[in-house]
Scaffold this active site. Structure first.
Site, PDB file in Angstrom:
ATOM      1  N   ASP A 115       0.853  -0.886  -0.122  1.00  0.00           N
ATOM      2  CA  ASP A 115       0.068  -0.039   0.050  1.00  0.00           C
ATOM      3  C   ASP A 115       0.838   1.171  -0.312  1.00  0.00           C
ATOM      4  OD1 ASP A 115       0.896   0.092   2.670  1.00  0.00           O
ATOM      5  OD2 ASP A 115      -0.884  -1.028   3.462  1.00  0.00           O
ATOM      6  N   ASP A 117       1.410   5.192   1.624  1.00  0.00           N
ATOM      7  CA  ASP A 117       1.041   6.063   2.856  1.00  0.00           C
ATOM      8  C   ASP A 117       1.565   7.425   2.420  1.00  0.00           C
ATOM      9  OD1 ASP A 117       0.102   4.140   4.513  1.00  0.00           O
ATOM     10  OD2 ASP A 117       2.266   3.649   5.443  1.00  0.00           O
ATOM     11  N   ASP A 194       9.950   2.848  12.687  1.00  0.00           N
ATOM     12  CA  ASP A 194      10.688   1.594  13.074  1.00  0.00           C
ATOM     13  C   ASP A 194      11.953   1.146  12.713  1.00  0.00           C
ATOM     14  OD1 ASP A 194       9.704   0.795  10.813  1.00  0.00           O
ATOM     15  OD2 ASP A 194       8.022  -0.645  11.452  1.00  0.00           O
TER      16      ASP A 194
END
Length: 521
Positions: A115, A117, A194
């Site tokens: 996807d 973002d 992260d």
């Protein structure tokens, strides 16, 4: 049998010692489609020191880089049409917009992103005003869901990110030397990511990729490395351990030394996660085309016995070592599934849970290959066992004789075949019940005293019932009105939604191609 690598006790409460930087051998899990070299002439930015004590490897601080996206082979055509519409919609209203996270990494690696973002300088309420179908979701970390061409595009705001910046930080942060206000805003957002390879920001209009965390260098090295020290990162969010496994499995990357150390030694943190979160992370591993590699890494780093003790017990029982390069039937089943799936073509969770249950039933009681073939065909056609047996008896290929789960073929009579197929179906249902029973799960590794205790069950009742529907047609008789799928083409939109016909069709293909590989005649 001794359990190699199961030499730590998993307790609900434990103290965390300071990081220990042991000399781990570099682990390479598979070949990667990583960038071998990058033309340093495309670097436009200056060097700077992002922060003190942020980079956890004890190495030199990362270099700040701005790279021309065209030099990396990225064009706007690589971005999905709904995402481009949202980007254009915000840009025309005067806001700055960027692609962030894993999608930028995947574009660099010439992979199809799961996807896209978007992050923007617009406030979330301004994003809502910009699109006719848009709503704000989430309380702690609110974002916008923009509905565009039957697709949801996620949009976050720098202002929301700024409000969350600095909360509960246990490491020192400095403003980047030589950076302007915009650089600082971008850097501050990337610092909250992260992993370094997820900490890239792409301006598709200026065609610039901003790399504040050393993500490009780690892509070149095919490494998964936390943005902040791994011990701190994983204690902030235990799900990052599972995301590290998922990213490494999908890309064929290895872990940096520090990240590898704490993936293994802080693995018990995942037991603190909500079960719905665990299911989501497991689904990302198993349903998007990298299930086999994920299982191998979960086993290698001591996580499989916490998440899937039944499957971990199978690995131990069959002598499958932590770093084993060999395969087995469980891994072969998911290897076949992976060939049918991709990050943009996932399956519904009932399929991979069903495969786990089917394999466990087969490992409990090995079956004649013809029984397995007839069973998979009966699942495919909605429970018409006589038809399935007729087709199975005409198979002129040899089965894979290396699997312990398959017994020596016998010349079984039709009535015996029917009974065996139904017995296998009943065994699969019984195994499903065991996989959702905390007591049974807790006993799976009881024969191996060095193994950590886990009675974790993250499969909810609704998913259990969905998986049961896949197989119940075999025991309850042919379903009225059910039409088996014709041809080999998979409708991936329906498969992702859990369509019974697509799920049964894909399950049958996976099982049949595992038992009767295409390279055997």
């Amino acid at each position: 049998m001794a359990v190699s690598g199961l030499c730590f006790a998993c307790k609900p409460h434990f103290s965390l010692r300071p990081p220990l930087f042991h000399c781990f051998r570099k682990i390479r899990f598979s070949s990667v489609a990583a960038i071998e070299t990058l033309d340093e002439s495309v670097i436009q930015g200056a060097h700077f020191s992002p922060a003190k004590n942020v980079n956890g490897e004890g190495s030199k601080l990362s270099q700040w880089k701005k790279l021309n996206s065209q030099d990396l082979g990225i064009s706007t055509s690589n971005i999905s049409k709904p995402t481009r519409k949202v980007l254009n919609g915000l840009k025309t209203k005067g806001y700055e917009v960027y692609l962030v996270g894993g999608c930028v990494r995947d574009l660099i690696l010439k992979r199809t992103p799961k996807d896209f973002d978007i992050i923007t300088t617009a406030e979330l309420r301004e994003v809502v005003k910009a699109f006719s179908r848009c709503e704000i979701i989430g309380r702690r970390f609110p974002i916008c869901h923009v509905h565009m061409d039957d697709t949801i595009v996620e949009v976050s705001s720098f202002s929301t990110s700024a409000r969350n910046f600095g909360r509960g930080l246990t490491y020192e942060i400095e403003k980047p030397a030589g950076s302007d206000k915009k650089d600082f805003v971008r850097w501050r957002n990337c610092l909250q990511r992260d992993f370094t390879i997820n900490g890239l920001m792409f301006d598709p209009f200026a065609r610039i990729i901003y790399d504040y965390m050393g993500g490009i260098e780690d892509i070149k090295k095919a490494k998964v490395r936390t943005v902040i020290p791994a011990s701190t990162s994983f204690q902030e969010d235990g799900a990052r351990i599972l995301r590290a496994i998922r990213i490494a499995a999908r890309l064929g990357f290895s872990f940096s030394r520090e990240t590898a150390h704490f993936v293994k030694n802080l693995s018990c943190l995942i037991l603190r996660l909500d079960k719905s979160r665990l299911l989501m992370e497991m689904n990302y591993m198993m349903a998007y085309g990298s299930a086999e590699a994920s299982l191998r890494l979960l086993w290698k780093f001591g996580l499989l016995e916490l998440l899937l003790p039944i499957q971990a017990a199978y690995f131990v029982r069959t002598g499958f070592r932590r770093r084993d390069k060999r395969s087995n039937m469980l891994l072969s089943l998911f290897s076949k599934l992976d060939r049918l799936l991709a990050p943009n073509r996932p399956c519904y969770s009932s399929l991979w849970v069903g495969i786990l249950a089917f394999h466990k039933a087969l490992s409990n009681k090995p079956r004649d290959p013809l029984v397995v073939a007839a069973f998979s065909l009966a699942v495919h056609n909605g429970g018409d066992i006589p038809e399935a047996i007729n087709i199975a008896k005409n198979i002129n290929k040899s089965h894979d004789g290396s699997f312990h789960e398959l017994s020596e073929p016998q010349n079984l009579e039709n009535l015996t075949l029917v009974n065996e197929v139904m017995d296998l179906a009943a065994s699969v249902k019984s195994t499903l019940s065991e996989m959702t029973d905390e007591h049974f799960v807790s006993q799976a590794m009881s024969a191996y005293p060095q193994a950590p205790f886990s009675d974790l069950v993250f499969i909810p009742l609704a998913l259990y019932l969905n998986v049961c529907k896949v197989f119940e047609c075999v025991t309850m008789g042919a379903e009225k009105g059910f039409v088996a799928k014709q041809g080999s083409r998979i409708d991936y939109e329906l498969l992702a939604l859990g369509s019974l016909r697509e799920t049964r069709h894909t399950f049958a293909r996976v099982v049949f191609d595992t038992v009767y590989p295409l390279d055997r005649t």
